[in-house]
Design an enzyme around this catalytic site. Structure first.
Site, PDB file in Angstrom:
ATOM      1  N   ASP A 143      33.756   4.549   9.240  1.00  0.00           N
ATOM      2  CA  ASP A 143      32.851   4.853   8.138  1.00  0.00           C
ATOM      3  C   ASP A 143      32.491   6.333   8.253  1.00  0.00           C
ATOM      4  O   ASP A 143      31.679   6.724   9.093  1.00  0.00           O
ATOM      5  CB  ASP A 143      31.620   3.957   8.245  1.00  0.00           C
ATOM      6  CG  ASP A 143      30.565   4.241   7.180  1.00  0.00           C
ATOM      7  OD1 ASP A 143      30.779   5.154   6.356  1.00  0.00           O
ATOM      8  OD2 ASP A 143      29.533   3.547   7.189  1.00  0.00           O
TER       9      ASP A 143
ATOM     10  N   GLU B 188      31.105   9.473   6.064  1.00  0.00           N
ATOM     11  CA  GLU B 188      30.433   9.766   4.796  1.00  0.00           C
ATOM     12  C   GLU B 188      29.286  10.736   5.054  1.00  0.00           C
ATOM     13  O   GLU B 188      29.212  11.364   6.102  1.00  0.00           O
ATOM     14  CB  GLU B 188      29.924   8.469   4.166  1.00  0.00           C
ATOM     15  CG  GLU B 188      28.986   7.683   5.091  1.00  0.00           C
ATOM     16  CD  GLU B 188      28.379   6.467   4.415  1.00  0.00           C
ATOM     17  OE1 GLU B 188      27.591   6.665   3.472  1.00  0.00           O
ATOM     18  OE2 GLU B 188      28.678   5.324   4.847  1.00  0.00           O
TER      19      GLU B 188
ATOM     20  N   ASP C 113      29.770  -6.196   3.198  1.00  0.00           N
ATOM     21  CA  ASP C 113      29.600  -5.490   4.465  1.00  0.00           C
ATOM     22  C   ASP C 113      28.126  -5.501   4.818  1.00  0.00           C
ATOM     23  O   ASP C 113      27.267  -5.390   3.943  1.00  0.00           O
ATOM     24  CB  ASP C 113      30.151  -4.071   4.398  1.00  0.00           C
ATOM     25  CG  ASP C 113      29.524  -3.233   3.290  1.00  0.00           C
ATOM     26  OD1 ASP C 113      28.525  -2.551   3.556  1.00  0.00           O
ATOM     27  OD2 ASP C 113      30.043  -3.265   2.156  1.00  0.00           O
TER      28      ASP C 113
END
Length: 278
Positions: free
Chosen positions: A166, A168, A77
């Protein structure tokens, strides 16, 4: 701090005495730090967040090589901080799939997106895009639309993976973006519902178990529909968040070859292709 010699004066006769920098430096250690001193904890510039940037700080990294008992397919990634990526080098090393950061919040688009997203495709990889969530700036539905409108869509060409949320640690402030656990779950749900309505696909969720537990209360309601991409820099993926009995992808290091972030798909290449085809 530089160590220099400086004159001081004795009480009698004001005779200049030289004191070595070591002594001055030792004395300075007793003084409180200056309020103007720069801090390594200062948040990064908005837009520079990327997958896993909080994993080492919060979960650690033991440096052990990951186990590969089952068939797994190597991936990477990437984000703008990695610039133009040497995709041919990665392909020749065995990497077969890739995700590129497309957006963050509703204020940032990856300036290297075309080179990274199209470059991986052009060497033969199966590729997709991800969105770095900032739940404290705008709503989940708003960010999902922004993501789809700026590279996060999906097409049934057999070479495009579904988009990734994503979610986090917050690199700009409090870990949970100032949200309660229930409010965070609602934000995530709004993003996922909107993404599916726009693309027809269930988005992948990228997260770390410790963050998920802290900020959603280890919510289990997405495991039946949304593939899990687990972040853990260790020899195995470890305990998964509630609701998932297995992971689909695993980010296992931030210090891999060519680009740092390397991943393993939990299956052979035909399983990667199956996820792309939907």
């Amino acid at each position: 701090m530089g160590f220099v010699q400086r004159p001081i004066y004795a009480a009698v006769g004001r005779v200049p005495l030289l004191v070595t920098g070591i002594l001055v430096g030792a004395f300075s250690l007793l003084q409180p730090p200056s309020a103007s001193a720069s801090s390594t904890d200062d948040p990064p510039e908005r837009g520079l967040a990327h997958m896993g940037m909080g994993v080492v700080a919060h979960d650690g990294q033991d440096g052990l090589p990951p186990s590969a008992k089952a068939t797994q397919t190597e991936g990477v990634d990437v984000a703008s901080y990695q610039g133009n990526v040497a995709w041919s080098t990665l392909w020749n090393s065995g990497v077969r799939w890739a995700y590129t950061k497309a957006t963050e919040g509703t204020y940032y688009k990856n300036s290297y997106f075309t080179q990274q997203y199209d470059g991986s495709y052009n060497v033969g990889m199966i590729r997709g895009a991800y969105h770095f969530a900032t739940p404290d700036t705008t709503g989940g539905a708003t960010q999902a639309n922004y993501f789809v409108d700026h590279g996060g869509g999906w097409s049934k060409d057999g070479k495009t993976l579904p988009g990734v949320l994503d979610i986090e640690w917050n690199p700009y402030g409090g870990d949970c973006y100032g949200k309660t656990k229930s409010a965070m779950v609602s934000w995530i749900r709004d993003f996922l519902t909107t993404y599916k309505a726009r693309t027809g696909r269930d988005a992948v969720i990228y997260t770390a178990t410790s963050w998920w537990t802290q900020c959603t209360g280890n919510y289990s309601g997405f495991g039946a529909t949304n593939p899990l991409w687990i972040a853990r820099y260790a020899s195995d993926p470890g305990t998964l968040p509630a609701g998932w009995s297995f992971h689909t992808m695993w980010q296992y290091t931030s210090s891999g070859p060519t680009v740092g972030d390397h991943d393993r798909f939990n299956g052979a290449l035909d399983r990667v292709q199956a996820l792309a085809k939907g």
